[in-house]
Design a protein around this motif. Sequence first.
Motif, PDB file in Angstrom:
ATOM      1  N   ARG A   1       0.830  -1.350  -0.037  1.00  0.00           N
ATOM      2  CA  ARG A   1       0.119   0.092  -0.017  1.00  0.00           C
ATOM      3  C   ARG A   1       0.804   1.114   0.021  1.00  0.00           C
ATOM      4  NH1 ARG A   1      -5.256   1.110   1.267  1.00  0.00           N
ATOM      5  NH2 ARG A   1      -5.751  -1.038   2.163  1.00  0.00           N
ATOM      6  N   TYR A   2       1.774   1.294   0.748  1.00  0.00           N
ATOM      7  CA  TYR A   2       3.036   2.152   0.778  1.00  0.00           C
ATOM      8  C   TYR A   2       4.215   1.593   1.130  1.00  0.00           C
ATOM      9  CZ  TYR A   2       3.008   2.969   6.033  1.00  0.00           C
ATOM     10  OH  TYR A   2       3.359   2.757   7.167  1.00  0.00           O
ATOM     11  N   GLU A   3       5.406   2.150   0.497  1.00  0.00           N
ATOM     12  CA  GLU A   3       6.747   1.730   0.842  1.00  0.00           C
ATOM     13  C   GLU A   3       7.644   2.788   0.580  1.00  0.00           C
ATOM     14  OE1 GLU A   3       8.452  -1.057   2.074  1.00  0.00           O
ATOM     15  OE2 GLU A   3       6.912  -2.291   0.838  1.00  0.00           O
ATOM     16  N   PRO A   4       8.185   3.197   1.822  1.00  0.00           N
ATOM     17  CA  PRO A   4       9.049   4.321   1.826  1.00  0.00           C
ATOM     18  C   PRO A   4      10.358   4.021   0.801  1.00  0.00           C
ATOM     19  CG  PRO A   4       8.243   3.999   4.048  1.00  0.00           C
ATOM     20  CD  PRO A   4       7.674   2.866   3.376  1.00  0.00           C
ATOM     21  N   CYS A   5      10.868   2.905   1.127  1.00  0.00           N
ATOM     22  CA  CYS A   5      12.124   2.448   0.094  1.00  0.00           C
ATOM     23  C   CYS A   5      11.871   1.187  -0.271  1.00  0.00           C
ATOM     24  CB  CYS A   5      13.244   2.773   1.051  1.00  0.00           C
ATOM     25  SG  CYS A   5      14.879   2.152   0.118  1.00  0.00           S
ATOM     26  N   GLY A   6      11.774   0.128   0.643  1.00  0.00           N
ATOM     27  CA  GLY A   6      11.844  -1.138   0.411  1.00  0.00           C
ATOM     28  C   GLY A   6      13.235  -1.658  -0.095  1.00  0.00           C
ATOM     29  N   LEU A   7      13.530  -2.877   0.171  1.00  0.00           N
ATOM     30  CA  LEU A   7      14.756  -3.617   0.095  1.00  0.00           C
ATOM     31  C   LEU A   7      14.499  -4.791  -0.701  1.00  0.00           C
ATOM     32  CD1 LEU A   7      16.708  -3.098   3.321  1.00  0.00           C
ATOM     33  CD2 LEU A   7      17.123  -1.698   1.012  1.00  0.00           C
ATOM     34  N   ASN A   8      13.571  -5.363  -0.507  1.00  0.00           N
ATOM     35  CA  ASN A   8      13.348  -6.859  -1.085  1.00  0.00           C
ATOM     36  C   ASN A   8      13.385  -6.764  -2.674  1.00  0.00           C
ATOM     37  OD1 ASN A   8      13.509  -8.949   0.817  1.00  0.00           O
ATOM     38  ND2 ASN A   8      11.496  -8.031   1.414  1.00  0.00           N
ATOM     39  N   GLN A   9      12.795  -5.531  -3.183  1.00  0.00           N
ATOM     40  CA  GLN A   9      12.642  -5.571  -4.620  1.00  0.00           C
ATOM     41  C   GLN A   9      14.009  -5.338  -5.260  1.00  0.00           C
ATOM     42  OE1 GLN A   9      12.287  -2.874  -2.799  1.00  0.00           O
ATOM     43  NE2 GLN A   9      12.449  -1.158  -3.742  1.00  0.00           N
TER      44      GLN A   9
END
Lengths: 486, 819
Positions: A380-388
């Motif tokens: 829904r929201y993802e400030p940065c995200g690492l897994n991608q």
Amino acid sequence: MKVLLASSEIVPYAKTGGLADVAGALPKALRRIGVEADCIMPLYRTVDRGQFPYAGPGFPIRVPLGHREEAGTVEETDGGDGVRAFLIRNDRYFDREFLYGNKDGDYVDNCERFTFFCRGVMEWILRSGRSYDIIHCNDWQTALIPAYVKTLYAAGAAFRGMGTVFTVHNLGYQGLFWNHDLPMTGLGWDLFTPQRLEFYGKLNLMKAGLVFADILTTVSATYSREIQTPEYGYGLEGVLYERREDLYGIVNGIDDEEWHPATDRFIAENFSAGDLRGKAACRRDLLAEFGLPDEGVPVLGFIGRLNAQKGSDLLDQIGVWLAGQRLRVVFLGSGERRYEESMEALGRKHPDRIAIRVAYDNALAHKIEAGADMFLMPSRYEPCGLNQIYSLKYGTVPIVRETGGLADTVTDADADPAGGTGFTFRRYDAEDLKDAIARALAAYADRPRWEAIVQRGMALDFSWDASAREYASLYGKALRKRGRTG
Amino acid sequence: MTERADNRFSHLARVVEISNSNVQIENRLKHICDFLSRETEADCVCIYRRDGHGDDLAPWVSSCVEIEECTRMDFVVRPEEGIAGKAARKRAPVFYPDVKTSPPSLAVPRELREFTSILSVPVMDDVYLYGVMNVSTLRPASYSAEDMAFLSAVATEVAGAVRNSRLYNDARKRVSELITLNEIGRAITTTFEVNDILGYVATTTSRLLSADGVTVRLATEGRGALKSMVDEGYDHPVFRRESRALGKQLAVQIHHEMRPLLVNAPEDSPFHAALARRGVVSFLGLPILSKGRSLGVISYYSASPRVRFDTEMVHLMETVCSQLANVVENAIVFQRAQRLAQENQVKVQRISTLYDVARALMSTVKTDRLLQVMLYALVSPGGLNFSRAILFLLAEDGQALVGRMAMGPRDREEALRGGPAEGAPDAMEEGVRGMLWPGIETLRIPLATTHCLVARAVLDKRAVRTETGCGGTAGGAVPDVRAGFCGNHPDSFVVVPLVIKGEARGAIYVDNQFRERPIADEDIQVLTMFASKACLAMENASLYESLERALHDVRSTQDRLVQSEKLMALGEMAAKIAHEIKNPLTVIGGFARRIARAAGGGASDPHSTARYAQIILKEVQRLERIVQQTLYFSREVVPALRSVDLNSEVRDVLAMFREEMEEARITTVSDLSPAIPVISVDPDQLRQVLWNLFSNAVQAMEGSGILTIATRPARPDEGAGVVFQVSDTGGGIPHDVVHNIFNPFFTTKSKGTGLGLPIVHAIVEKHGGTIHLDNREGQGVTFSVFLPLFPKETGAGDRILEQMRKGGANESGIKAHPG
């Protein structure tokens, strides 16, 4: 340029979330590009004195807290790669089992603890004669520092012309406290207004950082724009919009030693962009781990907390549809009970197609990143995200919602056939998510095209050095705002 | 409740552990509720808190919903209501095994919901009830004595946790209040500005109390009405406007009763309903008391149900108010002292204005200019500061008064545009002219107009002041004097006759149209004194004018004479110039011819050609000098004035002569006074004066001698300025030619042009200075030059007007302070 990074948690001393990774990696990367960076953190019980020796008793400080003074010391230890780590010690506040609270909730004196930390940093700089050009603060726990630099300590020679940078890692935690905690901070009631520190009658420490820092950053450019809207702003969108001229987004780097398919210790066989044969072995290993038969159909992975932020409600809605696709699905994660239960039910219903592991398991996370063909992040929201980002590096094509850091790191392969690295959808909607997965499946059937998408993703640079250079240029901007040349 | 007796001990241990955890009380209670609900298989465990202001019970935490959601539920259970209310009243557990078939009296549907069995256990210690814990199940339940004992123990543990948390929060709050009080105490001693202090205290305390709005009203001096000084925090305009009137009523009540008023409930005040209608949940007002009287009222409003003021806050704010009272008291004393000082200043200014006006009137003898100065003095803010002034003079036939000059705004628009101009003197001069009314001479009042007070003042030779107009006043709706004087002036005005040598010659009319300031008795006194000065000045002026007419006749005759003399001088000068240039021209002609011849004959000797050329050049230079110096007389060179140090100019010019004097074995003696003032002269021209005098002296002392140069400040009898003297030992000037030395082209020397000393003379005169010659025949000559500090005096009247203009700015500066 000398930079002090202040954070409430720093790898390898203490960690509860992604903030610690950033705070640990950024000073080292800054040193590598020639910026003299140190870091400072509270001395928690978790800091292993055997592993990180400090002389003790360190530099003594006395910190005013409202009507009284609290004593403490500042210990110094080698943070590795030339980074010095300073640790503010006060056993009453920090010699506890956890960082912010126990399993029953947040510690009742958190405002006092982190006010002590922030003002301790100020007192230490003032008394120890150290000088820094920039203080880089992170999240609400260190947000008072920019306010102190501009108000209570503005006259101090050490702080005149000092630039302040404040990074928002998670806007969801703002450090909301009772208004009666304000006098303890030493800031006047005149700052207790909705334009400054007040938030609906309460004291909001994060606003101190947002209002007073010279430069604001968050962990991706898209997120920095999103948080200026009510949908993502948690009530702070107004303040953030006011400061939009000074608000930047810098995507976090990743730890190349921990996450690299060519050197990863957790996966069945190492591989690289030039030689992808190892990935097939990883895939077999992954399916075996989850007890799924390998029938040559693509494997879709998901790692993350099972909650609304990570899009678990969307996963819930498409579960049945997903089971009907030519796919194998592996879920790793834990979170809210209802999502755990519905996922487990889905797995029980389709044991040969969908597998779920309710856990937090680092080794398994590596195996999924390496062995899956596609990776799902419908956040829904993802400030940065690492897994991608890990997925891109491991040749696992990400399927993500266009939000925050996801939008900044993944390009849709249909919208941009020449540059696409994954598949994206915009609306937070089950049909759009299905469409993105269906498009990915269609692309998977076209081998040369799929190979090209994988190769493009693996070629991207997500090293900390690139992010550190962006931070360094913002430090220069902060200094110019303070009337100095960077 | 299922039989898990063995577990009770460990359950209680867990409850104790949670309740002592170092986290927020809501988190702890929520965990206890969740834990109990899980372990007792209850469908909901909910804790109600006792409202701090009464006995109502409000939902606090529940195992069914999140903490925030629970605190947002907007219902209360009153004592005796529902099940919780009964447990609270009885101070003992109350159990309803089946509310569906036998519900409690005064049932609260939101307490019962869809449950079947509900057990309410009071949360209390041995003294105080903190709330009630409801254990609710969907299915019918029963509780053994042990179960009840266990749940009562849990409730007691919860009570302990709540009590500790309250104590902890109270302590933190108290500290916060103390720090704030301390800050307020320090802040209010830093300034006398009562507005700043009130603003600071209001803002700070309203934030401390979590109030939504705050108003501070102070009693005004005299009538004692309350005036709003600080008013903030009302975002909604309707709320703001309506609560103003209500707030004022409450404030007046508090001001008179001199007691704090706290309104939380209908019984607190008859105004409760009115406050509630405007969204005010809680109201607190306190008098600011000093020495047994109320100086004002400070009131706080809360529009949020979460914030209700209580008696503790009343005590806290009483402390603040007593501090505030001191400050307000001090400020009032300070303001009073300031006002006294101001009044004195106004009086002093009035006297000095009159003095300035008198001086200004005496500074000019031109009638028009004099009248302008008079009127300007009447309407200038630095002068008598009337709005408008009209000067009437008696007509030639003595039968009517005719407008001579008038100043001031003619209509409201002009009044708004502002009065006398500020700025540079010429701008003011321009402004004065701009303020004059054109076509004033059409205003005519026959002396026979009996009802006219202007005519009356002239006939009676007596000042007239009225507030009710004259018989001819048409009521004066929008009086515009341009339409004719009578019937168009306001009801309030003053007329003063101008009496010269016992005869009324005219009158001055003044009013304060378009101003709020009434005409005071003092104004009339000052105006009368002014009129007598004005009469004197006018008399002087008319005398002077007749003198000037006579002088003018004499001058024109003289000018004609001078003109013919000038022509003669011109002829003489032309002859002298011709003589002067004849010699060099002859020389140049001779040598030029030689060069030409040599060039034509081919026998040219380069050496001699160069020598001839040298001679020609020298002669040409001499011609050039003659022409240049002659030119000086034929055009007007305006001095470019600078501040100049005479001594350093003397040293500079002297340095240029050093070599020449060494060659001629001339000794220099300088006696330069260090006390010499800086003078305003054209430095180039001053240097030319010095150069000419020195060169004159050096040439006079061919062979050897002593040059003496002395400077000194001028003596008082000489005037403000400097004097310098240049003496030589060149034997002096023969007495038969000495009177010629300042005439152009007179020279006794072979080299001179004869223009040096005349130029010196002209420059010194142009600077308003004088030059004297002390000739000691057989010994030497001393030239004494006096130069004034400033070359030309500016008119005294202009300077005084300028002072008055500045005085006007001063007065408006005083007005800027709140009285």
